[in-house]
Scaffold this motif. Sequence first.
Motif, mmCIF file in Angstrom:
data_model
loop_
_atom_site.group_PDB
_atom_site.id
_atom_site.type_symbol
_atom_site.label_atom_id
_atom_site.label_comp_id
_atom_site.label_asym_id
_atom_site.label_seq_id
_atom_site.Cartn_x
_atom_site.Cartn_y
_atom_site.Cartn_z
ATOM 1 N N GLU A 7 0.808 -1.226 0.000
ATOM 2 C CA GLU A 7 0.000 0.000 0.000
ATOM 3 C C GLU A 7 0.839 1.273 0.000
ATOM 4 O O GLU A 7 0.427 2.269 -0.572
ATOM 5 C CB GLU A 7 -0.907 0.039 1.234
ATOM 6 C CG GLU A 7 -2.088 -0.845 1.146
ATOM 7 C CD GLU A 7 -3.021 -0.641 2.314
ATOM 8 O OE1 GLU A 7 -4.210 -0.899 2.126
ATOM 9 O OE2 GLU A 7 -2.578 -0.245 3.415
ATOM 10 N N ARG B 233 -9.414 -13.086 -1.086
ATOM 11 C CA ARG B 233 -9.859 -13.008 -2.476
ATOM 12 C C ARG B 233 -9.176 -11.855 -3.190
ATOM 13 O O ARG B 233 -8.785 -10.871 -2.559
ATOM 14 C CB ARG B 233 -11.368 -12.796 -2.528
ATOM 15 C CG ARG B 233 -12.124 -13.920 -1.881
ATOM 16 C CD ARG B 233 -13.629 -13.701 -1.989
ATOM 17 N NE ARG B 233 -14.351 -14.840 -1.493
ATOM 18 C CZ ARG B 233 -14.484 -15.990 -2.143
ATOM 19 N NH1 ARG B 233 -13.941 -16.147 -3.315
ATOM 20 N NH2 ARG B 233 -15.162 -16.981 -1.624
ATOM 21 N N ARG B 234 -9.066 -12.011 -4.514
ATOM 22 C CA ARG B 234 -8.494 -10.933 -5.325
ATOM 23 C C ARG B 234 -9.163 -9.616 -4.975
ATOM 24 O O ARG B 234 -10.378 -9.540 -4.855
ATOM 25 C CB ARG B 234 -8.698 -11.219 -6.810
ATOM 26 C CG ARG B 234 -7.618 -12.076 -7.387
ATOM 27 C CD ARG B 234 -7.854 -12.313 -8.844
ATOM 28 N NE ARG B 234 -8.618 -13.571 -8.879
ATOM 29 C CZ ARG B 234 -9.443 -13.925 -9.826
ATOM 30 N NH1 ARG B 234 -9.653 -13.160 -10.844
ATOM 31 N NH2 ARG B 234 -10.066 -15.076 -9.769
ATOM 32 N N GLY B 235 -8.330 -8.585 -4.799
ATOM 33 C CA GLY B 235 -8.842 -7.263 -4.479
ATOM 34 C C GLY B 235 -8.965 -6.985 -2.993
ATOM 35 O O GLY B 235 -9.193 -5.846 -2.590
ATOM 36 N N ASP B 236 -8.820 -7.997 -2.150
ATOM 37 C CA ASP B 236 -8.904 -7.801 -0.701
ATOM 38 C C ASP B 236 -7.729 -6.977 -0.200
ATOM 39 O O ASP B 236 -6.596 -7.163 -0.640
ATOM 40 C CB ASP B 236 -8.897 -9.135 0.053
ATOM 41 C CG ASP B 236 -10.229 -9.855 0.034
ATOM 42 O OD1 ASP B 236 -11.205 -9.306 -0.514
ATOM 43 O OD2 ASP B 236 -10.287 -10.991 0.563
ATOM 44 N N ARG B 237 -8.002 -6.089 0.740
ATOM 45 C CA ARG B 237 -6.957 -5.367 1.459
ATOM 46 C C ARG B 237 -6.646 -6.197 2.693
ATOM 47 O O ARG B 237 -7.552 -6.629 3.414
ATOM 48 C CB ARG B 237 -7.417 -3.986 1.875
ATOM 49 C CG ARG B 237 -6.332 -3.242 2.608
ATOM 50 C CD ARG B 237 -6.862 -1.972 3.268
ATOM 51 N NE ARG B 237 -5.773 -1.318 3.960
ATOM 52 C CZ ARG B 237 -5.321 -1.657 5.159
ATOM 53 N NH1 ARG B 237 -5.846 -2.659 5.815
ATOM 54 N NH2 ARG B 237 -4.325 -0.999 5.721
ATOM 55 N N MET C 48 -2.500 -5.230 -0.819
ATOM 56 C CA MET C 48 -3.686 -5.605 -1.556
ATOM 57 C C MET C 48 -3.382 -6.888 -2.314
ATOM 58 O O MET C 48 -2.310 -7.018 -2.907
ATOM 59 C CB MET C 48 -4.088 -4.530 -2.556
ATOM 60 C CG MET C 48 -5.484 -4.765 -3.072
ATOM 61 S SD MET C 48 -5.858 -4.706 -4.833
ATOM 62 C CE MET C 48 -4.475 -4.352 -5.745
ATOM 63 N N PHE D 16 -3.517 -8.722 -5.320
ATOM 64 C CA PHE D 16 -3.714 -8.363 -6.718
ATOM 65 C C PHE D 16 -4.130 -9.567 -7.554
ATOM 66 O O PHE D 16 -5.009 -9.478 -8.401
ATOM 67 C CB PHE D 16 -2.429 -7.735 -7.275
ATOM 68 C CG PHE D 16 -2.510 -7.344 -8.715
ATOM 69 C CD1 PHE D 16 -3.266 -6.246 -9.101
ATOM 70 C CD2 PHE D 16 -1.835 -8.067 -9.682
ATOM 71 C CE1 PHE D 16 -3.353 -5.886 -10.423
ATOM 72 C CE2 PHE D 16 -1.906 -7.712 -11.012
ATOM 73 C CZ PHE D 16 -2.670 -6.609 -11.383
ATOM 74 N N GLU D 17 -3.471 -10.703 -7.319
ATOM 75 C CA GLU D 17 -3.755 -11.892 -8.134
ATOM 76 C C GLU D 17 -3.475 -13.140 -7.326
ATOM 77 O O GLU D 17 -2.570 -13.170 -6.492
ATOM 78 C CB GLU D 17 -2.866 -11.883 -9.379
ATOM 79 C CG GLU D 17 -3.097 -13.058 -10.298
ATOM 80 C CD GLU D 17 -2.196 -13.016 -11.524
ATOM 81 O OE1 GLU D 17 -2.699 -13.362 -12.588
ATOM 82 O OE2 GLU D 17 -1.016 -12.659 -11.408
#
Length: 141
Positions: free
Chosen positions: A79, A116-120, A133, A135-136
């Motif tokens: 981040e 999950r993808r996109g989780d912070r 984060m 990302f993949e």
Amino acid sequence: MSRSVETAFREDLLEQLTYFEKETSELLRKAHPDAAKRDAIHALISAYCDHIQAYLDGDIIGETDACVWIGSTVTIVDELDGSEEQYKLVLPHEIDADLGHISFLSPLGSRLLLARRGDRIEVDSPAGSYGVMLFETVYRK
């Protein structure tokens, strides 16, 4: 997902369930002298095994690369500086820092498991807290 890839994925998950049936007590014994931390690890393992069982029972569909499994290769983005790092989440006996293989029990690994993808993700490490984060995530054996 092709049928052979799905079959191999299901077999990997069954192997992981067998591993946890045999090794959970030993993992907890070695994990930490603090009872609260052992309880947190036990809860993490239980939640993961429940997720595996839900997938195997057909209650979860299309999850192979939607969430982080043990065996997933993940790309995270820091981040603060936007740098990317890649890791593979593994069982404790498979750790290899040179290859970027981290245990699902490590501070980062335990937060990534089932993310999950996109989780912070907020990680509490011995060096302090930091955010990344997801990302993949790609499952590869």
